[in-house]
Design a protein around this motif. Sequence first.
Motif, PDB file in Angstrom:
ATOM      1  N   ARG A  37       0.837  -1.209   0.000  1.00 24.74           N
ATOM      2  CA  ARG A  37       0.000   0.000   0.000  1.00 24.74           C
ATOM      3  C   ARG A  37       0.870   1.256   0.000  1.00 24.74           C
ATOM      4  N   LEU A  38       1.947   1.261   0.779  1.00 21.38           N
ATOM      5  CA  LEU A  38       2.838   2.418   0.808  1.00 21.38           C
ATOM      6  C   LEU A  38       3.421   2.685  -0.573  1.00 21.38           C
ATOM      7  N   ALA A  39       3.868   1.625  -1.256  1.00 20.66           N
ATOM      8  CA  ALA A  39       4.422   1.795  -2.600  1.00 20.66           C
ATOM      9  C   ALA A  39       3.367   2.327  -3.569  1.00 20.66           C
ATOM     10  N   ASP A  40       2.161   1.816  -3.468  1.00 21.00           N
ATOM     11  CA  ASP A  40       1.081   2.259  -4.359  1.00 21.00           C
ATOM     12  C   ASP A  40       0.739   3.731  -4.128  1.00 21.00           C
ATOM     13  N   GLU A  41       0.591   4.117  -2.876  1.00 16.50           N
ATOM     14  CA  GLU A  41       0.158   5.486  -2.573  1.00 16.50           C
ATOM     15  C   GLU A  41       1.248   6.508  -2.861  1.00 16.50           C
ATOM     16  N   THR A  42       2.510   6.158  -2.618  1.00 15.35           N
ATOM     17  CA  THR A  42       3.577   7.112  -2.933  1.00 15.35           C
ATOM     18  C   THR A  42       3.774   7.226  -4.445  1.00 15.35           C
ATOM     19  N   ALA A  43       3.514   6.143  -5.186  1.00 22.88           N
ATOM     20  CA  ALA A  43       3.568   6.234  -6.644  1.00 22.88           C
ATOM     21  C   ALA A  43       2.490   7.201  -7.152  1.00 22.88           C
ATOM     22  N   LYS A  44       1.305   7.119  -6.570  1.00 22.15           N
ATOM     23  CA  LYS A  44       0.229   8.055  -6.939  1.00 22.15           C
ATOM     24  C   LYS A  44       0.604   9.484  -6.555  1.00 22.15           C
ATOM     25  N   LEU A  45       1.266   9.622  -5.415  1.00 21.93           N
ATOM     26  CA  LEU A  45       1.706  10.947  -4.963  1.00 21.93           C
ATOM     27  C   LEU A  45       2.703  11.551  -5.950  1.00 21.93           C
ATOM     28  N   PRO A  55      -0.060  23.179  -3.732  1.00 21.71           N
ATOM     29  CA  PRO A  55      -0.495  22.544  -2.480  1.00 21.71           C
ATOM     30  C   PRO A  55      -1.942  22.059  -2.495  1.00 21.71           C
ATOM     31  N   ASP A  56      -2.864  22.872  -2.970  1.00 17.56           N
ATOM     32  CA  ASP A  56      -4.273  22.469  -2.947  1.00 17.56           C
ATOM     33  C   ASP A  56      -4.505  21.203  -3.764  1.00 17.56           C
ATOM     34  N   ALA A  57      -3.820  21.086  -4.873  1.00 18.03           N
ATOM     35  CA  ALA A  57      -4.016  19.925  -5.743  1.00 18.03           C
ATOM     36  C   ALA A  57      -3.351  18.683  -5.171  1.00 18.03           C
ATOM     37  N   PHE A  62      -1.014  13.520  -0.800  1.00 18.09           N
ATOM     38  CA  PHE A  62      -0.080  13.582   0.329  1.00 18.09           C
ATOM     39  C   PHE A  62      -0.665  12.892   1.555  1.00 18.09           C
ATOM     40  N   HIS A  63      -1.921  13.190   1.879  1.00 19.95           N
ATOM     41  CA  HIS A  63      -2.551  12.592   3.060  1.00 19.95           C
ATOM     42  C   HIS A  63      -2.699  11.079   2.899  1.00 19.95           C
ATOM     43  N   ALA A 153      10.562  16.626  -6.467  1.00 17.51           N
ATOM     44  CA  ALA A 153      11.726  15.810  -6.134  1.00 17.51           C
ATOM     45  C   ALA A 153      11.486  14.989  -4.873  1.00 17.51           C
ATOM     46  N   ILE A 154      10.883  15.612  -3.872  1.00 16.54           N
ATOM     47  CA  ILE A 154      10.601  14.900  -2.619  1.00 16.54           C
ATOM     48  C   ILE A 154       9.601  13.774  -2.867  1.00 16.54           C
ATOM     49  N   ALA A 155       8.529  14.077  -3.608  1.00 17.00           N
ATOM     50  CA  ALA A 155       7.509  13.069  -3.894  1.00 17.00           C
ATOM     51  C   ALA A 155       8.088  11.908  -4.695  1.00 17.00           C
ATOM     52  N   THR A 156       8.925  12.216  -5.672  1.00 12.91           N
ATOM     53  CA  THR A 156       9.557  11.166  -6.469  1.00 12.91           C
ATOM     54  C   THR A 156      10.464  10.303  -5.604  1.00 12.91           C
ATOM     55  N   GLY A 157      11.220  10.935  -4.713  1.00 13.27           N
ATOM     56  CA  GLY A 157      12.099  10.190  -3.820  1.00 13.27           C
ATOM     57  C   GLY A 157      11.334   9.263  -2.898  1.00 13.27           C
ATOM     58  N   LEU A 158      10.208   9.721  -2.386  1.00 15.26           N
ATOM     59  CA  LEU A 158       9.377   8.880  -1.527  1.00 15.26           C
ATOM     60  C   LEU A 158       8.879   7.657  -2.290  1.00 15.26           C
TER      61      LEU A 158
END
Length: 327
Positions: A37-45, A55-57, A62-63, A153-158
């Motif tokens: 689930r973590l891998a799936d959700e961070t990929a979507k992020l 930020p709004d989008a 993120f959540h 960059a942060i989102a991609t790294g996650l």
Amino acid sequence: MKASDMRFALILPFLALPAFADVQTALDDHILPGYTRLADETAKLAEAAQADCTPDALQPAFHAAYDAWISISHIHFGPLEDQAVTLTMSFWPDPKNSTGKALARLTTAADPIVDQPEAFGDVSAAAQGFTALERMLYDPQPDADYACRLTQAIATGLAQKSDSLNAAWPAFADQMLSAGTGGNARFQSDMEAQRALYTALSAGLEFLHDQRLGRPLGTFDRPRPSRAEARRSERSLRHIELQLAALERLAAAMTNADLGATSAAFAEARARADALEDPALQGVADAEQRFKVEVLQQAVRAVQVAVIDEIGTPLGVTAGFNALDGD
């Protein structure tokens, strides 16, 4: 067979036998799906950040990704430890504001490393992960264009780190399941695999009691609301609720024992958390609200005691080295 031996054999099935940590169930029902689930959700992020980094989008993705991390972050052993990415996933506690300083250095210099995904992993751990991303999404940013690139960059790294963790878990799970067999140097007995699970449960409860609740509580004369985890995004209480739920699932999965006291203690702690209505735990400076947080902390301590009595003691397992010591 002697009569005395027969009587003993008949009595055995009725004796209380020790509970056994169910490593297979803990892996199948909790750990492996949690990291998937973590891998799936961070990929979507990461995908969402590339599409629209405002930020709004980006906040909904993120959540969702942060929820996935908090729900499995107590599993510190295994790939998370081997790949040494705990702090780059979430740099908290952060008593010296290392995250704010690291992000400010990148932004002030407009460091082009944010455009190099492979190199970005070499920046300060405090500038990576969910705590850094929260700052980007909830603090004012002086340079919108650079903030967008840094956010991406942060989102991609996650997403990269989470995918690596998820990919490594099946092989590590096999090591846990083959504990005690020839050639398994990581887990030389079933007890070592069981101890890893119990330590994760014990350390998770300790972190919840001492850090997620203890840091913002501070002392009565000197409460520390600014030390609440993820207060900017008002996720402080949510992290407590998610961790309680995750640790309860782990406790239920890892033993076949009757967990009456543990289940009751978890239920009480969850009820206390539900009654707080203080998402960022900023009420710790108010006497009445502080009392409610203290009662929740006491309820978490009761869970710890029940876990020792109903899981640790019957298994003959004590928590091993706690990698969170010294935080």
